[in-house]
Design a protein around this motif. Structure first.
Motif, short mmCIF file in Angstrom:
data_model
loop_
_atom_site.label_atom_id
_atom_site.label_comp_id
_atom_site.label_asym_id
_atom_site.label_seq_id
_atom_site.Cartn_x
_atom_site.Cartn_y
_atom_site.Cartn_z
N LYS A 39 0.81 -1.22 0.00
CA LYS A 39 0.00 0.00 0.00
C LYS A 39 0.84 1.27 0.00
CE LYS A 39 -3.64 -2.40 2.48
NZ LYS A 39 -4.21 -2.66 3.81
N LEU A 40 2.01 1.23 0.63
CA LEU A 40 2.78 2.46 0.83
C LEU A 40 3.98 2.64 -0.10
CD1 LEU A 40 2.70 2.57 4.73
CD2 LEU A 40 1.45 4.06 3.14
N SER A 41 4.54 1.57 -0.63
CA SER A 41 5.74 1.70 -1.45
C SER A 41 5.38 2.04 -2.90
CB SER A 41 6.56 0.41 -1.42
OG SER A 41 7.72 0.58 -2.21
N HIS A 42 5.78 3.24 -3.33
CA HIS A 42 5.48 3.70 -4.69
C HIS A 42 6.71 4.22 -5.43
CE1 HIS A 42 1.36 3.60 -3.16
NE2 HIS A 42 1.00 3.52 -4.42
N VAL A 43 7.88 4.19 -4.78
CA VAL A 43 9.10 4.71 -5.41
C VAL A 43 10.20 3.66 -5.22
CG1 VAL A 43 10.72 6.66 -5.51
CG2 VAL A 43 8.36 7.06 -4.79
N PRO A 44 10.27 2.67 -6.12
CA PRO A 44 11.22 1.56 -5.94
C PRO A 44 12.67 1.98 -5.70
CG PRO A 44 9.70 1.06 -7.72
CD PRO A 44 9.45 2.49 -7.31
N GLU A 45 13.10 3.05 -6.34
CA GLU A 45 14.49 3.48 -6.16
C GLU A 45 14.77 4.05 -4.77
OE1 GLU A 45 12.23 6.71 -8.43
OE2 GLU A 45 12.41 4.54 -8.57
N ALA A 46 13.74 4.30 -3.99
CA ALA A 46 13.92 4.82 -2.63
C ALA A 46 13.85 3.72 -1.57
CB ALA A 46 12.84 5.87 -2.34
N GLU A 47 13.70 2.47 -1.98
CA GLU A 47 13.53 1.37 -1.04
C GLU A 47 14.87 0.82 -0.56
OE1 GLU A 47 11.34 -1.50 -3.31
OE2 GLU A 47 9.52 -0.30 -3.28
N GLN A 48 14.99 0.66 0.75
CA GLN A 48 16.14 -0.02 1.33
C GLN A 48 15.89 -0.26 2.81
OE1 GLN A 48 20.00 1.79 0.82
NE2 GLN A 48 21.02 0.10 1.81
N CYS A 49 16.27 -1.44 3.27
CA CYS A 49 16.26 -1.78 4.69
C CYS A 49 14.90 -1.56 5.36
CB CYS A 49 17.31 -0.97 5.45
SG CYS A 49 18.97 -1.12 4.84
N GLY A 50 13.83 -1.81 4.62
CA GLY A 50 12.51 -1.62 5.18
C GLY A 50 11.95 -0.22 5.01
N TRP A 51 12.72 0.67 4.36
CA TRP A 51 12.25 2.04 4.11
C TRP A 51 11.60 2.08 2.73
CZ3 TRP A 51 14.17 6.92 6.49
CH2 TRP A 51 14.82 6.69 7.71
N CYS A 52 10.49 2.81 2.64
CA CYS A 52 9.87 3.04 1.34
C CYS A 52 9.30 4.45 1.33
CB CYS A 52 8.79 2.00 1.06
SG CYS A 52 7.37 2.04 2.18
N LYS A 53 8.93 4.88 0.13
CA LYS A 53 8.37 6.21 -0.04
C LYS A 53 7.01 6.05 -0.71
CE LYS A 53 11.19 9.55 -0.95
NZ LYS A 53 12.05 10.57 -1.55
N ASP A 54 6.01 6.76 -0.19
CA ASP A 54 4.66 6.64 -0.75
C ASP A 54 4.46 7.60 -1.93
OD1 ASP A 54 3.86 9.20 0.22
OD2 ASP A 54 2.97 8.36 2.02
N LYS A 55 3.27 7.58 -2.50
CA LYS A 55 3.00 8.37 -3.69
C LYS A 55 2.97 9.87 -3.43
CE LYS A 55 -2.04 7.69 -3.51
NZ LYS A 55 -3.16 7.16 -4.29
N PHE A 56 2.99 10.28 -2.16
CA PHE A 56 3.03 11.70 -1.82
C PHE A 56 4.46 12.15 -1.45
CE2 PHE A 56 -1.19 10.09 -0.82
CZ PHE A 56 -1.96 10.89 -1.65
N GLY A 57 5.41 11.20 -1.47
CA GLY A 57 6.79 11.52 -1.15
C GLY A 57 7.16 11.34 0.31
N LEU A 58 6.24 10.86 1.12
CA LEU A 58 6.49 10.65 2.55
C LEU A 58 7.19 9.31 2.76
CD1 LEU A 58 5.95 12.03 5.26
CD2 LEU A 58 3.79 10.82 5.37
N SER A 59 8.22 9.29 3.60
CA SER A 59 8.98 8.07 3.86
C SER A 59 8.41 7.29 5.03
CB SER A 59 10.45 8.41 4.17
OG SER A 59 11.08 8.92 3.03
N TRP A 60 8.41 5.96 4.88
CA TRP A 60 7.90 5.04 5.89
C TRP A 60 8.94 3.96 6.15
CZ3 TRP A 60 3.08 5.89 7.98
CH2 TRP A 60 2.28 6.83 7.33
N GLN A 61 9.02 3.51 7.38
CA GLN A 61 9.82 2.34 7.74
C GLN A 61 8.84 1.24 8.13
OE1 GLN A 61 13.28 3.03 10.32
NE2 GLN A 61 12.76 5.20 10.22
N ILE A 62 8.81 0.18 7.33
CA ILE A 62 7.90 -0.93 7.57
C ILE A 62 8.76 -2.06 8.14
CG2 ILE A 62 6.13 -2.42 6.57
CD1 ILE A 62 5.61 0.63 6.19
N ILE A 63 8.67 -2.26 9.45
CA ILE A 63 9.59 -3.18 10.11
C ILE A 63 8.85 -4.19 10.99
CG2 ILE A 63 11.47 -1.48 10.11
CD1 ILE A 63 10.88 -1.10 13.15
#
Length: 154
Positions: free
Chosen positions: A98-122
């Protein structure tokens, strides 16, 4: 007296879309208040903002947030993120989808949503997983979405 800390999110012009999206992602969530900019004919300071959100309030899984449509002056960046602590892999997978929309920003459980907000899904036991061996941190650094089984199979 205990001070209350509430995250405030500045969106360009899509705060209402973001609030609706976030309350659909998280359980126990709702939009509690929306105040809109007045008709721009009433005040020259609001030209181009009429009807947009000057103050929005919403609850995500029991936590209060506020937001506004502030224009393009400021953008989200990775210096601030929200951590979602998950009970198992299924929950990680669900939030990630649901939250990961920017594959190049993904690492170590971090993702970025379609609004540019970063999330840590751990996972809630990430500390325990990392303490299992010297290889655990290497496993984490190679992951985008955290896969619990990869720690257990080392």
């Amino acid at each position: 007296m205990k001070a209350k800390i509430t995250p405030s999110l500045w969106f360009d012009d899509n705060a209402e879309e973001a609030m609706n999206y976030y309350v659909s992602v998280f359980p126990n969530s709702e939009i509690t208040r929306i105040e809109r900019y007045p008709d721009e004919k009433l005040d020259e300071h609001f030209v181009g903002q009429a009807g947009k959100i000057i103050n929005g309030e919403f609850i995500l899984n029991g936590e209060k947030f506020i937001c506004l449509d502030g224009g393009p002056l400021f953008k989200f960046n990775e210096a601030i993120s929200f951590t979602v602590t998950c009970k198992d892999q299924a929950e990680i997978d669900s939030y990630w989808a649901k939250l990961s929309h920017v594959p190049e920003a993904e690492q170590c459980g971090w993702c970025k949503d379609k609004f540019g907000l970063s999330w840590q899904i751990i996972p809630e036991n990430l500390g325990e997983l990392l303490a299992q061996s010297d290889k655990a941190i290497q496993i984490l650094m190679q992951q985008k979405k955290i896969i619990i089984k990869e720690f257990e199979n080392q």
